[in-house]
Scaffold this motif. Structure first.
Motif, PDB file in Angstrom:
ATOM      1  N   ALA A  28       0.814  -1.214   0.000  1.00 60.21           N
ATOM      2  CA  ALA A  28       0.000   0.000   0.000  1.00 60.21           C
ATOM      3  C   ALA A  28       0.843   1.256   0.000  1.00 60.21           C
ATOM      4  O   ALA A  28       0.311   2.361  -0.140  1.00 60.21           O
ATOM      5  CB  ALA A  28      -0.922   0.002   1.221  1.00 60.21           C
ATOM      6  N   GLY A  29       2.140   1.090   0.167  1.00 62.49           N
ATOM      7  CA  GLY A  29       3.040   2.234   0.227  1.00 62.49           C
ATOM      8  C   GLY A  29       4.238   1.900   1.091  1.00 62.49           C
ATOM      9  O   GLY A  29       4.640   0.742   1.195  1.00 62.49           O
ATOM     10  N   ALA A  30       4.793   2.923   1.713  1.00 61.81           N
ATOM     11  CA  ALA A  30       5.981   2.760   2.551  1.00 61.81           C
ATOM     12  C   ALA A  30       5.709   3.333   3.932  1.00 61.81           C
ATOM     13  O   ALA A  30       5.086   4.391   4.064  1.00 61.81           O
ATOM     14  CB  ALA A  30       7.178   3.461   1.923  1.00 61.81           C
ATOM     15  N   MET A  31       6.204   2.645   4.949  1.00 58.33           N
ATOM     16  CA  MET A  31       6.223   3.175   6.307  1.00 58.33           C
ATOM     17  C   MET A  31       7.680   3.097   6.754  1.00 58.33           C
ATOM     18  O   MET A  31       8.135   2.102   7.304  1.00 58.33           O
ATOM     19  CB  MET A  31       5.312   2.379   7.244  1.00 58.33           C
ATOM     20  CG  MET A  31       5.263   2.954   8.660  1.00 58.33           C
ATOM     21  SD  MET A  31       4.156   2.052   9.773  1.00 58.33           S
ATOM     22  CE  MET A  31       2.563   2.520   9.081  1.00 58.33           C
ATOM     23  N   THR A  32       8.405   4.156   6.452  1.00 61.00           N
ATOM     24  CA  THR A  32       9.841   4.120   6.676  1.00 61.00           C
ATOM     25  C   THR A  32      10.381   5.527   6.716  1.00 61.00           C
ATOM     26  O   THR A  32       9.681   6.492   6.418  1.00 61.00           O
ATOM     27  CB  THR A  32      10.539   3.293   5.564  1.00 61.00           C
ATOM     28  OG1 THR A  32      11.869   2.985   5.956  1.00 61.00           O
ATOM     29  CG2 THR A  32      10.530   4.021   4.232  1.00 61.00           C
ATOM     30  N   GLY A  33      11.657   5.633   7.083  1.00 57.75           N
ATOM     31  CA  GLY A  33      12.349   6.896   7.048  1.00 57.75           C
ATOM     32  C   GLY A  33      13.351   6.898   5.906  1.00 57.75           C
ATOM     33  O   GLY A  33      13.877   5.856   5.523  1.00 57.75           O
ATOM     34  N   PHE A  34      13.595   8.060   5.360  1.00 52.35           N
ATOM     35  CA  PHE A  34      14.614   8.277   4.347  1.00 52.35           C
ATOM     36  C   PHE A  34      14.897   9.766   4.384  1.00 52.35           C
ATOM     37  O   PHE A  34      13.983  10.561   4.621  1.00 52.35           O
ATOM     38  CB  PHE A  34      14.109   7.829   2.966  1.00 52.35           C
ATOM     39  CG  PHE A  34      15.016   8.135   1.810  1.00 52.35           C
ATOM     40  CD1 PHE A  34      16.380   7.851   1.867  1.00 52.35           C
ATOM     41  CD2 PHE A  34      14.521   8.723   0.657  1.00 52.35           C
ATOM     42  CE1 PHE A  34      17.213   8.150   0.807  1.00 52.35           C
ATOM     43  CE2 PHE A  34      15.351   9.018  -0.419  1.00 52.35           C
ATOM     44  CZ  PHE A  34      16.706   8.729  -0.339  1.00 52.35           C
ATOM     45  N   SER A  35      16.130  10.156   4.177  1.00 51.40           N
ATOM     46  CA  SER A  35      16.484  11.565   4.322  1.00 51.40           C
ATOM     47  C   SER A  35      15.839  12.455   3.261  1.00 51.40           C
ATOM     48  O   SER A  35      15.792  13.674   3.423  1.00 51.40           O
ATOM     49  CB  SER A  35      18.002  11.730   4.289  1.00 51.40           C
ATOM     50  OG  SER A  35      18.542  11.184   3.105  1.00 51.40           O
ATOM     51  N   TYR A  36      15.342  11.855   2.179  1.00 44.33           N
ATOM     52  CA  TYR A  36      14.576  12.582   1.166  1.00 44.33           C
ATOM     53  C   TYR A  36      13.189  11.946   1.047  1.00 44.33           C
ATOM     54  O   TYR A  36      12.916  11.200   0.112  1.00 44.33           O
ATOM     55  CB  TYR A  36      15.287  12.560  -0.192  1.00 44.33           C
ATOM     56  CG  TYR A  36      16.332  13.624  -0.342  1.00 44.33           C
ATOM     57  CD1 TYR A  36      16.028  14.867  -0.907  1.00 44.33           C
ATOM     58  CD2 TYR A  36      17.627  13.414   0.104  1.00 44.33           C
ATOM     59  CE1 TYR A  36      16.985  15.858  -1.050  1.00 44.33           C
ATOM     60  CE2 TYR A  36      18.603  14.397  -0.024  1.00 44.33           C
ATOM     61  CZ  TYR A  36      18.271  15.616  -0.597  1.00 44.33           C
ATOM     62  OH  TYR A  36      19.231  16.597  -0.723  1.00 44.33           O
ATOM     63  N   PRO A  37      12.297  12.235   1.994  1.00 42.17           N
ATOM     64  CA  PRO A  37      10.951  11.663   1.893  1.00 42.17           C
ATOM     65  C   PRO A  37      10.240  12.049   0.605  1.00 42.17           C
ATOM     66  O   PRO A  37       9.335  11.355   0.161  1.00 42.17           O
ATOM     67  CB  PRO A  37      10.218  12.227   3.123  1.00 42.17           C
ATOM     68  CG  PRO A  37      11.024  13.410   3.550  1.00 42.17           C
ATOM     69  CD  PRO A  37      12.444  13.099   3.185  1.00 42.17           C
ATOM     70  N   GLU A  38      10.683  13.144  -0.022  1.00 38.00           N
ATOM     71  CA  GLU A  38      10.113  13.529  -1.318  1.00 38.00           C
ATOM     72  C   GLU A  38      10.230  12.390  -2.323  1.00 38.00           C
ATOM     73  O   GLU A  38       9.358  12.202  -3.177  1.00 38.00           O
ATOM     74  CB  GLU A  38      10.842  14.761  -1.875  1.00 38.00           C
ATOM     75  CG  GLU A  38      10.746  15.992  -0.990  1.00 38.00           C
ATOM     76  CD  GLU A  38      11.936  16.139  -0.058  1.00 38.00           C
ATOM     77  OE1 GLU A  38      12.267  17.285   0.269  1.00 38.00           O
ATOM     78  OE2 GLU A  38      12.522  15.118   0.347  1.00 38.00           O
ATOM     79  N   GLY A  39      11.329  11.628  -2.249  1.00 39.22           N
ATOM     80  CA  GLY A  39      11.531  10.518  -3.172  1.00 39.22           C
ATOM     81  C   GLY A  39      10.560   9.384  -2.927  1.00 39.22           C
ATOM     82  O   GLY A  39       9.979   8.824  -3.874  1.00 39.22           O
ATOM     83  N   LEU A  40      10.366   9.025  -1.651  1.00 37.34           N
ATOM     84  CA  LEU A  40       9.387   7.988  -1.315  1.00 37.34           C
ATOM     85  C   LEU A  40       8.004   8.385  -1.819  1.00 37.34           C
ATOM     86  O   LEU A  40       7.282   7.579  -2.418  1.00 37.34           O
ATOM     87  CB  LEU A  40       9.334   7.790   0.201  1.00 37.34           C
ATOM     88  CG  LEU A  40      10.578   7.263   0.908  1.00 37.34           C
ATOM     89  CD1 LEU A  40      10.435   7.424   2.417  1.00 37.34           C
ATOM     90  CD2 LEU A  40      10.819   5.792   0.557  1.00 37.34           C
ATOM     91  N   ILE A  41       7.635   9.627  -1.562  1.00 35.21           N
ATOM     92  CA  ILE A  41       6.304  10.107  -1.929  1.00 35.21           C
ATOM     93  C   ILE A  41       6.145  10.157  -3.438  1.00 35.21           C
ATOM     94  O   ILE A  41       5.103   9.755  -3.985  1.00 35.21           O
ATOM     95  CB  ILE A  41       6.049  11.478  -1.268  1.00 35.21           C
ATOM     96  CG1 ILE A  41       5.969  11.302   0.253  1.00 35.21           C
ATOM     97  CG2 ILE A  41       4.784  12.124  -1.813  1.00 35.21           C
ATOM     98  CD1 ILE A  41       6.137  12.594   1.036  1.00 35.21           C
ATOM     99  N   ALA A  42       7.177  10.619  -4.152  1.00 40.62           N
ATOM    100  CA  ALA A  42       7.113  10.668  -5.606  1.00 40.62           C
ATOM    101  C   ALA A  42       6.932   9.276  -6.196  1.00 40.62           C
ATOM    102  O   ALA A  42       6.142   9.079  -7.138  1.00 40.62           O
ATOM    103  CB  ALA A  42       8.380  11.319  -6.169  1.00 40.62           C
ATOM    104  N   CYS A  43       7.649   8.299  -5.649  1.00 45.25           N
ATOM    105  CA  CYS A  43       7.546   6.933  -6.158  1.00 45.25           C
ATOM    106  C   CYS A  43       6.156   6.353  -5.919  1.00 45.25           C
ATOM    107  O   CYS A  43       5.537   5.801  -6.847  1.00 45.25           O
ATOM    108  CB  CYS A  43       8.605   6.058  -5.489  1.00 45.25           C
ATOM    109  SG  CYS A  43       8.570   4.321  -6.014  1.00 45.25           S
ATOM    110  N   VAL A  44       5.637   6.490  -4.710  1.00 49.36           N
ATOM    111  CA  VAL A  44       4.332   5.910  -4.391  1.00 49.36           C
ATOM    112  C   VAL A  44       3.218   6.616  -5.167  1.00 49.36           C
ATOM    113  O   VAL A  44       2.306   5.970  -5.701  1.00 49.36           O
ATOM    114  CB  VAL A  44       4.073   5.967  -2.869  1.00 49.36           C
ATOM    115  CG1 VAL A  44       2.641   5.545  -2.547  1.00 49.36           C
ATOM    116  CG2 VAL A  44       5.070   5.059  -2.135  1.00 49.36           C
TER     117      VAL A  44
END
Length: 300
Positions: free
Chosen positions: A205-221
């Motif tokens: 359904a997506g990601a539940m995690t940390g990453f120093s560029y959350p913009e990347g996680l959000i863009a991918c999902v």
């Protein structure tokens, strides 16, 4: 799907910033990174998770973190529980409920037994004592508990208060596929997003995690939700070298905090013992990765 289940998207896992020689909580930096997640389009936030160093915080500090986060964002919140014991998990949950009220979407509880009956009763007992919805976290590197994915699915099948599963027992894509097939709840990937694209392809359904560029996680999902695999792949590609660099065993948290410091979101990148600091020898390579990502987002 129950009304208690979490919305798809990115639930950002917050690191806890420290400052000064005593490594006190840096509430200003914490509020700033919370606001950055909300501006970037996160679905929700996960507070006091493993990478929030919750196990290194006392009760007063946990309360202070929760108060800062809830006062800095309108997003729904999942709160991590550090213990494997039912009574302690319930106690941690009640503290979060006192501070967050209806802003608390769920408590994240780690798998505490490979026996499905024992695990199911643990989760039922936490829910009976608190009334909280539960995100079940399968993270054997931290819990020390390994459970077969088919057994985990069987343990959770008849628990209507389960809001989601966080699959962090590698290989995660196959686990996501089984859990989404067997359960009527959303399954999220973690582990810093290192398997995100394949997890989405297997039903996450997506990601539940940390990453120093959350913009990347959000863009991918978001690209996955609107355009499918190829668009998600293109959105995620610029970030993958940094994701891989950041997820180095033993120092991943320190690298992430240093990334956040260099982005101007944290004042200090300190971690509390027993976590290890980032080796100085990696500083130049880290900067190369950050310089490569910055044009994607327009930020450092």
């Amino acid at each position: 799907m129950s009304s208690t289940t979490l919305k798809p998207g990115v639930w950002g896992v917050l690191a806890t910033p420290f400052t000064g020689p005593a490594l006190d909580i840096d509430a200003t930096s914490l509020a700033g990174v919370v606001e950055a997640y909300e501006r970037a389009g996160a679905t929700g936030l996960t507070v006091l998770g493993v990478f929030g160093e919750a196990a290194q915080l006392d009760t007063g500090e946990r309360r202070a973190v929760l108060e800062t986060v809830v006062g800095s964002s309108s997003l729904p919140l999942v709160v991590g529980a550090t213990s494997l014991g039912t009574a302690t998990v319930a106690e941690e949950t009640r503290l979060a409920q006192q501070v967050l009220g209806d802003r608390m979407a769920a408590v994240m509880v780690q798998v505490n037994s490979p026996d499905p009956a024992v695990l199911a009763e643990h989760l039922r007992a936490v829910h009976r004592r608190t009334g909280a919805s539960i995100v079940v976290q399968d993270y054997p590197v931290v819990s020390g508990v390994r459970i077969a994915v088919s057994v985990l699915a069987r343990a959770l099948r008849d628990l209507p208060f389960v809001a989601a599963v966080k699959a962090e027992a590698p290989p995660t894509p196959g686990a996501v596929a089984v859990l989404t097939e067997e359960l009527d709840v959303p399954v999220f990937g973690g582990l810093g997003g290192i398997g995100l694209l394949d997890e989405l392809a297997c039903g996450a359904a997506g990601a539940m995690t940390g990453f120093s560029y959350p913009e990347g996680l959000i863009a991918c999902v978001q690209a996955w939700q609107t355009g499918g695999y190829e668009q998600a792949r293109q959105a995620w590609l610029p970030y993958l070298p940094l994701v891989n660099f950041e997820q180095q065993a033993g120092i991943a948290l320190a690298i992430r905090k240093e990334c956040l410091r260099r982005r101007g979101l944290f004042q200090d990148s300190a971690v509390r013992p027993p976590a290890s600091a980032m080796p100085d020898a990696l500083a130049e390579q880290l900067q190369r990765h950050l310089d490569a990502v910055a044009p994607t987002t327009g930020t450092r």
